[in-house]
Design a protein around this motif. Structure first.
Motif, PDB file in Angstrom:
ATOM      1  N   GLY A  82     -34.452  -7.425  -8.964  1.00 15.73           N
ATOM      2  CA  GLY A  82     -35.000  -7.955  -7.723  1.00 15.73           C
ATOM      3  C   GLY A  82     -33.894  -8.372  -6.755  1.00 15.73           C
ATOM      4  N   LEU A  83     -34.011  -9.588  -6.215  1.00  9.84           N
ATOM      5  CA  LEU A  83     -33.040 -10.043  -5.227  1.00  9.84           C
ATOM      6  C   LEU A  83     -31.670 -10.288  -5.846  1.00  9.84           C
ATOM      7  CD1 LEU A  83     -35.229 -12.409  -3.024  1.00  9.84           C
ATOM      8  CD2 LEU A  83     -34.544 -10.047  -2.587  1.00  9.84           C
ATOM      9  N   ILE A  84     -31.609 -10.620  -7.140  1.00  7.44           N
ATOM     10  CA  ILE A  84     -30.305 -10.714  -7.793  1.00  7.44           C
ATOM     11  C   ILE A  84     -29.650  -9.344  -7.806  1.00  7.44           C
ATOM     12  CG2 ILE A  84     -29.120 -11.095  -9.993  1.00  7.44           C
ATOM     13  CD1 ILE A  84     -30.960 -13.403 -10.537  1.00  7.44           C
ATOM     14  N   THR A 324     -32.336 -17.154  -8.927  1.00  7.39           N
ATOM     15  CA  THR A 324     -31.908 -16.425  -7.737  1.00  7.39           C
ATOM     16  C   THR A 324     -30.434 -16.039  -7.789  1.00  7.39           C
ATOM     17  OG1 THR A 324     -31.288 -18.437  -6.524  1.00  7.39           O
ATOM     18  CG2 THR A 324     -33.598 -17.745  -6.396  1.00  7.39           C
ATOM     19  N   TRP A 325     -30.059 -15.166  -6.875  1.00  5.25           N
ATOM     20  CA  TRP A 325     -28.655 -14.757  -6.762  1.00  5.25           C
ATOM     21  C   TRP A 325     -27.763 -15.962  -6.471  1.00  5.25           C
ATOM     22  CZ3 TRP A 325     -24.806 -15.074  -3.146  1.00  5.25           C
ATOM     23  CH2 TRP A 325     -23.684 -14.276  -3.354  1.00  5.25           C
ATOM     24  N   ILE A 326     -28.205 -16.850  -5.595  1.00  6.35           N
ATOM     25  CA  ILE A 326     -27.379 -17.990  -5.210  1.00  6.35           C
ATOM     26  C   ILE A 326     -27.176 -18.915  -6.402  1.00  6.35           C
ATOM     27  CG2 ILE A 326     -29.094 -19.690  -4.420  1.00  6.35           C
ATOM     28  CD1 ILE A 326     -26.236 -18.628  -2.208  1.00  6.35           C
ATOM     29  N   GLN A 327     -28.176 -19.027  -7.280  1.00  4.17           N
ATOM     30  CA  GLN A 327     -28.024 -19.864  -8.473  1.00  4.17           C
ATOM     31  C   GLN A 327     -27.125 -19.192  -9.509  1.00  4.17           C
ATOM     32  OE1 GLN A 327     -32.232 -20.078  -9.114  1.00  4.17           O
ATOM     33  NE2 GLN A 327     -32.394 -22.171  -8.326  1.00  4.17           N
ATOM     34  N   LYS A 328     -27.187 -17.899  -9.603  1.00  6.86           N
ATOM     35  CA  LYS A 328     -26.372 -17.194 -10.590  1.00  6.86           C
ATOM     36  C   LYS A 328     -24.894 -17.178 -10.205  1.00  6.86           C
ATOM     37  CE  LYS A 328     -25.951 -12.815 -13.095  1.00  6.86           C
ATOM     38  NZ  LYS A 328     -26.581 -11.515 -13.410  1.00  6.86           N
ATOM     39  N   TYR A 329     -24.603 -17.008  -8.906  1.00  6.64           N
ATOM     40  CA  TYR A 329     -23.220 -16.782  -8.512  1.00  6.64           C
ATOM     41  C   TYR A 329     -22.571 -17.930  -7.732  1.00  6.64           C
ATOM     42  CZ  TYR A 329     -23.472 -12.012 -10.157  1.00  6.64           C
ATOM     43  OH  TYR A 329     -23.580 -10.914 -10.967  1.00  6.64           O
TER      44      TYR A 329
END
Length: 421
Positions: A82-84, A324-329
């Protein structure tokens, strides 16, 4: 995969960026993602260029143009993550855009309807939840903060202003209310933001002030210069190191104490408490703990001034379980609250209420644009600090992603004054 893309992927450190290097996903999910993406961009003011000159979307002249270099990898990542996956494909070089912020702003504006309603439930069921290791326990919070704020003080100094303030500035406004934002006035705008918070908290000579989340020390220094007795706490070792040095250089070492301490372990009573863009890092599970601690530490008659990024309550509820991407990276373990969520937490665990709210999301978009321009102008120096090309793309994507959120109105930033009922 083209030879150019082969070279790009081969240049990525697979040990450091395993999920950027690897392209995993089923053919079925890839084709579903391809169909959904085509349907979405056909309704949006964007254009997507594919190899061979093919074009998706009918965006007008001047609309953002997304150039997909490797469709197979892009749609595979999108289908699997998805967005990630969308963000990871940018890190890998699968696609580019000369106006990344505008492109992301379009997607942010339409985030609620990019996927047809009947498929949204299925999508949520297929998405991964938050990793247990990112939970904001005391140990988890230290790990999470270190991953971002302990990158390098020298790195942050490359794009922040002379105050080393890493939160939204508050610019002067034109007659129509538009922020008058420019690189040369960023430091002044940051001091204006800090002064407003200190005023809201009633900080003056003799005040006992607690700051939760030191940053690099500018608010503590400004409060000390007002004559306050300041205790400021952080769990970032690198931030504490520089903040303490800046406090000493300002001649305030006897008046401002900088501690490496979790907010949950603070004791005492304070006339005023300030905390800037800290709630977002606390984690939803610990919001009640955070606000109950503020209530316990605030002396009778005292005031609390918070600055926090917010999102609409319905969007927060829709995204709270999504990893989310922001949480992962970028910010592991965090969640941006809504004002309603803050009010609910205050009502459950405290006698505090929001007595003033000042919103200035457009100012954050301007702040982020200045940071992005500075970051782009000094990428060579970022590389000189030991960061690689994927890190550069990751930070550019992050800065554009955040700016887009504020430009689209998906995100806001508020200064909240809390007092006991």
């Amino acid at each position: 995969m083209t030879s150019t893309q082969d070279a790009t992927v081969c240049a990525i450190d697979a040990e450091r960026w395993p999920d950027v290097t690897a392209v995993h996903g089923s053919a079925a999910r890839r084709e579903i993602a391809r169909a959904l993406f085509r349907a979405a961009v056909s309704r949006l003011p964007v254009r997507v260029l594919l190899p061979g000159g093919r074009c998706l979307g009918t965006g007008p002249l001047g609309a953002p143009v997304m150039v997909v270099h490797n469709p197979a990898a892009f749609f595979t990542r999108l289908g699997a993550g998805g967005l990630i996956g969308f963000g990871e494909s940018y890190l890998a070089g699968d696609w580019d855009c000369t106006d990344l912020t505008s492109l992301l702003a379009v997607f942010a504006t339409h985030v609620g309807d990019l996927v047809p309603a009947p498929l949204q439930l299925m999508r949520r069921l297929a998405m991964h939840g938050h990793p247990a290791v990112d939970a904001q326990t005391r140990d988890g919070a230290r790990r999470n903060i270190s991953r971002h704020y302990d990158l390098s003080n020298e790195f942050f100094a490359l794009f922040l202003d002379e105050t080393m303030t890493y939160s939204s500035a508050l610019f002067e406004t034109a007659a129509d209310g538009t922020p008058v934002a420019a690189d040369r006035v960023l430091g002044r705008a940051q001091r204006r933001k800090i002064d407003r918070l200190l005023d809201q908290a009633g900080v003056g000579s003799g005040s006992r002030l607690l700051e939760i989340g030191t940053g690099w020390g500018e608010l503590a220094i400004k409060a000390g210069q007002r004559g306050a007795d300041v205790r400021t706490v952080t769990i970032s070792a690198r931030q504490r190191e520089l903040a303490a040095r800046r406090v000493a250089e300002a001649g305030l070492a006897g008046q401002v104490t900088v501690e490496l301490r979790d907010y949950r372990d603070v004791d005492g009573q304070f006339d005023a408490i300030c905390s800037v863009e800290m709630v977002e890092a606390v984690g939803e599970r610990y919001w009640d703990t955070y606000f109950a601690q503020l209530d316990r530490l605030l002396a009778p008659g005292g005031r609390i001034a918070l600055q926090t990024i917010t999102m609409p309550h319905d969007r927060m509820l829709a995204s709270r379980r999504t990893y989310t991407w922001i949480q992962k990276y970028i910010f592991p373990g965090g969640l941006i609250p809504s004002v309603t969520a803050i009010e609910n937490s205050l009502g459950r665990r405290t006698g505090l209420r929001i007595t003033q709210q000042y919103d200035f999301g457009e100012h954050y978009a301007k702040t982020l644009r200045i940071w992005r321009d500075r970051f782009c102008a000094r990428q060579g120096e970022v590389t000189g600090l030991g960061f690689d090309a994927v890190f550069l793309r990751m930070w550019l994507f992050y800065l554009c992603y955040a700016e887009a959120g504020f430009r689209a109105g998906y995100l806001n930033v508020s200064q909240l004054t809390l007092e006991r009922s």
